[in-house]
Write a protein that holds these residues in place. Structure first.
Motif, PDB file in Angstrom:
ATOM      1  N   ALA A  80      33.296  -9.386  -5.010  1.00  0.00           N
ATOM      2  CA  ALA A  80      33.985 -10.644  -5.300  1.00  0.00           C
ATOM      3  C   ALA A  80      33.046 -11.836  -5.244  1.00  0.00           C
ATOM      4  O   ALA A  80      33.244 -12.827  -5.949  1.00  0.00           O
ATOM      5  CB  ALA A  80      35.146 -10.828  -4.333  1.00  0.00           C
ATOM      6  N   THR A  81      32.018 -11.763  -4.406  1.00  0.00           N
ATOM      7  CA  THR A  81      31.089 -12.899  -4.301  1.00  0.00           C
ATOM      8  C   THR A  81      30.336 -13.136  -5.604  1.00  0.00           C
ATOM      9  O   THR A  81      30.108 -14.281  -5.994  1.00  0.00           O
ATOM     10  CB  THR A  81      30.090 -12.649  -3.155  1.00  0.00           C
ATOM     11  OG1 THR A  81      29.451 -11.368  -3.359  1.00  0.00           O
ATOM     12  CG2 THR A  81      30.803 -12.639  -1.807  1.00  0.00           C
ATOM     13  N   LEU A  82      29.975 -12.048  -6.295  1.00  0.00           N
ATOM     14  CA  LEU A  82      29.242 -12.197  -7.557  1.00  0.00           C
ATOM     15  C   LEU A  82      30.164 -12.581  -8.706  1.00  0.00           C
ATOM     16  O   LEU A  82      29.704 -13.129  -9.711  1.00  0.00           O
ATOM     17  CB  LEU A  82      28.498 -10.907  -7.891  1.00  0.00           C
ATOM     18  CG  LEU A  82      27.314 -10.558  -6.985  1.00  0.00           C
ATOM     19  CD1 LEU A  82      26.680  -9.242  -7.408  1.00  0.00           C
ATOM     20  CD2 LEU A  82      26.268 -11.669  -6.997  1.00  0.00           C
ATOM     21  N   LEU A  83      31.459 -12.299  -8.572  1.00  0.00           N
ATOM     22  CA  LEU A  83      32.388 -12.696  -9.629  1.00  0.00           C
ATOM     23  C   LEU A  83      32.527 -14.208  -9.721  1.00  0.00           C
ATOM     24  O   LEU A  83      33.002 -14.724 -10.733  1.00  0.00           O
ATOM     25  CB  LEU A  83      33.762 -12.074  -9.379  1.00  0.00           C
ATOM     26  CG  LEU A  83      33.853 -10.555  -9.506  1.00  0.00           C
ATOM     27  CD1 LEU A  83      35.284 -10.089  -9.287  1.00  0.00           C
ATOM     28  CD2 LEU A  83      33.352 -10.076 -10.858  1.00  0.00           C
ATOM     29  N   LYS A  84      32.116 -14.923  -8.696  1.00  0.00           N
ATOM     30  CA  LYS A  84      32.198 -16.379  -8.707  1.00  0.00           C
ATOM     31  C   LYS A  84      31.008 -17.026  -9.411  1.00  0.00           C
ATOM     32  O   LYS A  84      30.978 -18.254  -9.572  1.00  0.00           O
ATOM     33  CB  LYS A  84      32.299 -16.902  -7.277  1.00  0.00           C
ATOM     34  CG  LYS A  84      33.556 -16.444  -6.543  1.00  0.00           C
ATOM     35  CD  LYS A  84      33.591 -16.964  -5.123  1.00  0.00           C
ATOM     36  CE  LYS A  84      34.846 -16.478  -4.393  1.00  0.00           C
ATOM     37  NZ  LYS A  84      34.911 -16.954  -2.983  1.00  0.00           N
TER      38      LYS A  84
END
Length: 854
Positions: free
Chosen positions: A683-687
């Motif tokens: 989820a951190t990289l999806l931002k």
């Protein structure tokens, strides 16, 4: 075709004919090359021209104009060097019976005729512009109807719209009906189209004058300029005039005639200018000793109520292969078609291609303009899309199959129509299974890469691998050995590459059997040899030769059976020199491994071998330092190529995002990168901004295609990975009177809070028929005519035995048409539109059912 043809002109009376003239006049007819076997001359790849007639009776021709009335015979007005204007034809015509053909119009004093023109509307009028004579006029206007007819009692008319004149044989033939410009020089003339008795003239090499022939003594308008040559009025706009002098072209506007609105300086002296009759605001010019036609596209810009200064876009065209063009002529009706003639006499038929704007819709539809009245369209059923492999067609086809949204990742591989994508989805499934079963403990990622497992980054190199010397089990020579490197991390990396058979021979046999089922015998044999099983590789090749009837495999098996590890053996030398003759990359890699001394570069750099097989080979046979360096170089190479196999090395990290971005730049497949990101990346990289742009682009694409269900499933999958954040409410039902949200009040009621908490029972939940804030009634359902929110007879069962905490079922939701705003309960509207396409409200003709037909 004798003589030099210096001028060319289309015939306005017959669009398939044109004339050329120099020392003689020629009449040609254009024909399609498909309909004529041997035309007189070839004009273009599709058209030719046959010579119909020749007229060599006139000398010293300076200017020619063709009678403009459509459907009539060809009548020429010829202006000569002595000022005489002669009417002539190419043969017998109706003008002979009228006594027109062969008549002369002679000025009182001889001097050169610079221009002769028929009036385009009152075609009985002809005007000539002459050089200066101090005792004579320079602009002479004749009415050809005043000349004696062959039969003086005939009442035949040349033009049914002209006034009838009763004439006698004694009338002076050459006397003009009007004379303008005493002791002046008329360098050029042009008629106005919408004002048939008005003309503009370039006078005295210093003025442009506009004359109204109804009152020739009064000049309508004048301006001082040296640009008095080639004066032409725009046939599509009488307010625009163009003229030239030397290497300057001037464009004038009658609303501001004091100075030109545009001035264009050319590299050479201008020879001729013409307005395009089929295209507004397009001026063309021909320079002396030039093979180019220059096009000047005049741009009119209006901001608010103010006209902004005009601009001119210029470009050049090369019609045909001729050099030193001397003249050209626009076709009077065919769009952007012109004829050119060169000094050598070569004539070319050319169509100017417009600068067009392509509009590519996401549907996908490719639309562009073709002329003034036609649109060209290519859509996805067209063969063009199949031939170019348009990515948008692939994306839409996949979307309809729920590609990327299948719960099991390997099912998405079955829907992928690209081997690279198929391999990636299979690898994502493999890596997730390895993580879930605990084979890749300590990685901290759902999809770790080989580099993270080996810890091969520069700051933390893994130097704990052990080097073992392993003998070839199938070779009789006990001294035939090979160095291999082992460690726990290398074993995990081999698992990620699909090589999970290092400790159990049965795993290897099962893996190779699956490859044989796919008829990839060379790959199976090579992997067997990489695992030091030469006899097994020979058996696989022999089975492949028998199954596929490929004798090359049996020959390779025979060559493999003679393997020798001696450095100077004949077998080794022969195989080393014959590698380049093998077409199969796996067979090349096999013999490169068997003939390698200490370097395995030929194996590691064999691009035809799958990345996972090369990486697995490197994990077995390269030392720690060489392995780390190889993985770095391979990562850089795969990232630059946009090869999705690079995710095997990077895993779902920021480096992996770079691989996806390069793949997107190369293919435009925003669908795959978006789905891979939300299914595999944390989820951190999806931002990350780039990922958000992919996701937004793909969602907009689904919206443009009206694939609402696929868009909803995509959003569900997008938010399923982050259960801590509740998606914000996107749809509200608000009161038409006070504007407050009804849904917000309903939520408070259902929770037993607020001033209307007493209505929170399930019995009353559906009976709320007014706004909780202002008490105004809610809209009525168009079917049951009850207020929205009221429990109708068919919906009462929804409130029975229903838990208060549950939301109202979809069938009782508000629904309405986005055009007419009429609606009702969702269940009622659904039932209505099963049998009807029109709105259920009386007197409303809205085709609600067709609004969202896609």
């Amino acid at each position: 075709m004798s003589g030099v043809k210096l001028e060319v002109q289309w015939c306005p009376s017959d669009p398939n004919k044109f004339i050329t003239w120099g020392t003689e006049l020629y009449l040609y007819e254009v024909q399609n090359l498909n309909n004529v076997s041997a035309p007189w001359i070839k004009l273009s790849p599709t058209t030719g021209a046959n010579l119909l007639a020749t007229n060599s009776n006139h000398q010293y021709v300076k200017c020619v104009d063709i009678y403009p009335q459509q459907g009539s015979d060809i009548l020429l007005a010829i202006g000569q060097a002595n000022g005489k204007v002669v009417l002539t034809t190419f043969g017998p015509s109706k003008f002979d019976a009228l006594g027109i053909s062969g008549k002369d119009f002679v000025p009182r004093h001889a001097r050169q005729c610079n221009s002769v023109l028929w009036n385009p509307i009152d075609s009985n009028l002809i005007v000539a512009g002459l050089n200066k004579d101090r005792s004579d006029y320079s602009i002479l206007l004749w009415d050809v109807m005043k000349c004696p007819f062959a039969n003086e009692n005939s009442s035949s008319r040349l033009n049914s719209g002209a006034h009838h004149h009763h004439v006698t044989p004694t009338m002076e033939f050459s006397r003009p009906i009007m004379e303008i410009g005493m002791a002046e020089a008329a360098m050029s003339l042009s008629w106005f189209r919408t004002q048939p008795r008005t003309m503009v003239a370039g006078m005295n090499m210093k003025q442009l004058k506009i004359f109204d022939l109804r009152d020739p003594s009064k000049i309508v308008s004048t301006t001082m300029t040296k640009a008095v040559y080639g004066c032409v009025v725009d046939p599509n706009d009488d307010r625009q005039i163009a003229s030239f002098v030397d290497n300057q072209i001037c464009v004038w506007d009658l609303r501001n005639f004091d100075k030109p609105v545009l001035t264009s300086t050319q590299s050479k002296y201008v020879h001729k200018i013409l307005w395009c009759p089929t295209r507004k605001n397009l001026l063309s010019s021909l320079q002396r000793d030039n093979s180019l036609i220059h096009l000047h596209d005049i741009q009119h810009v209006v901001i608010g109520n103010d006209d902004v200064e005009q601009a001119m876009l210029e470009r050049s065209i090369v019609p045909g292969v001729s050099h030193n063009l001397t003249s050209y002529s626009w076709h009077p009706t065919d769009e952007n078609r012109l004829l050119t003639i060169a000094m050598s006499g070569v004539i070319s038929d050319y169509t100017v291609f417009e600068r067009i704007t392509l509009n590519w819709a996401p549907s996908p539809n490719l639309v562009w303009t073709h002329g003034k009245k036609t649109f060209k369209l290519i859509n996805n059923p067209d063969f063009v899309f199949n031939s170019i492999g348009d990515i948008s067609v692939k994306i839409r086809t996949r979307s309809l199959k729920d590609y990327g949204l299948k719960t099991e990742l390997w099912k998405n591989a079955e829907l992928a129509d690209d081997p690279m994508l198929k391999s990636l989805w299979d690898w994502l499934y493999l890596s997730r299974c390895l993580v879930e079963e605990g084979s890749l403990k300590g990685t901290g990622s759902k999809h770790p890469g080989v580099k993270s497992i080996l810890k091969s980054d520069a700051s933390n190199q893994n130097n704990n691998s052990t080097c073992d010397v392993i003998p070839w089990t199938d070779v009789g020579n006990a001294n035939c050995v090979v160095k291999v490197y082992r460690s726990e991390e290398r074993d995990k990396a081999l698992y990620l590459c699909g090589w999970r058979f290092d400790k159990d021979f049965n795993y290897l046999k099962l893996f190779l059997e699956r490859l044989e089922l796919d008829n990839t015998f060379s790959k199976a044999a090579t992997i067997a040899v990489f695992n030091l099983k030469i006899r097994l590789g020979i058996d696989i090749l022999n089975r492949g030769a028998e199954k596929t009837n490929n004798q090359n495999l049996s020959m390779v098996a025979m060559a493999l059976s003679g393997f020798s590890d001696e450095r100077n053996s004949l077998w080794r030398q022969f195989c080393h020199t014959s590698l380049k003759n093998l077409n199969d990359p796996y067979l090349r890699a096999m013999f490169a491994f068997l003939t390698a001394d200490e370097s395995y570069d030929l194996v590691l750099n064999e691009s035809g071998v799958a990345v996972e097989d090369r990486v697995a080979f490197a994990c077995i046979y390269l030392s720690d330092s060489k392995l780390s360096e190889y993985l770095k170089q391979l990562t850089v190479s795969l990232t630059e190529e946009g090869n999705l196999a690079g995710l095997l090395l990077t895993g779902t990290t920021s480096e992996g995002l770079n691989v996806l971005q390069k793949y997107l730049d190369r293919t435009g497949d925003v669908q795959s990168v978006s789905l891979i990101a939300i299914r595999a990346f944390p989820a951190t990289l999806l931002k990350e901004l780039s990922v958000q742009e992919w996701i937004t682009s793909y969602r907009n694409l689904l919206d443009a295609w009206h694939l609402w269900n696929q868009r909803a499933l995509f959003d569900i999958e997008l938010n399923s990975g982050n259960l801590t954040e509740k998606p914000p409410q996107q749809v509200y039902v608000s009161c038409n009177y006070c504007g407050k949200s009804i849904s917000a009040y309903m939520q408070a009621i259902n929770r037993g809070r607020g001033p209307f908490a007493r209505l929170g029972s399930s019995t009353n939940k559906l009976k709320l028929s007014s706004c909780p804030n202002c008490r105004k009634p809610l809209p009525r359902c168009a079917i049951c005519l009850m207020h929205m929110g009221t429990a109708s007879s068919c919906l009462e069962h929804l409130s029975r035995n229903e838990d208060d905490s549950k939301m109202v079922e979809y069938s009782s939701w508000f629904t309405w048409c986005q055009l007419c705003r009429h609606g009702g309960h969702a269940a009622h509207m659904t039932n209505w539109f099963r049998d009807h396409a029109e709105c259920p409200v009386t007197a409303c003709s809205c085709k609600c059912f067709s609004v969202d037909s896609c």
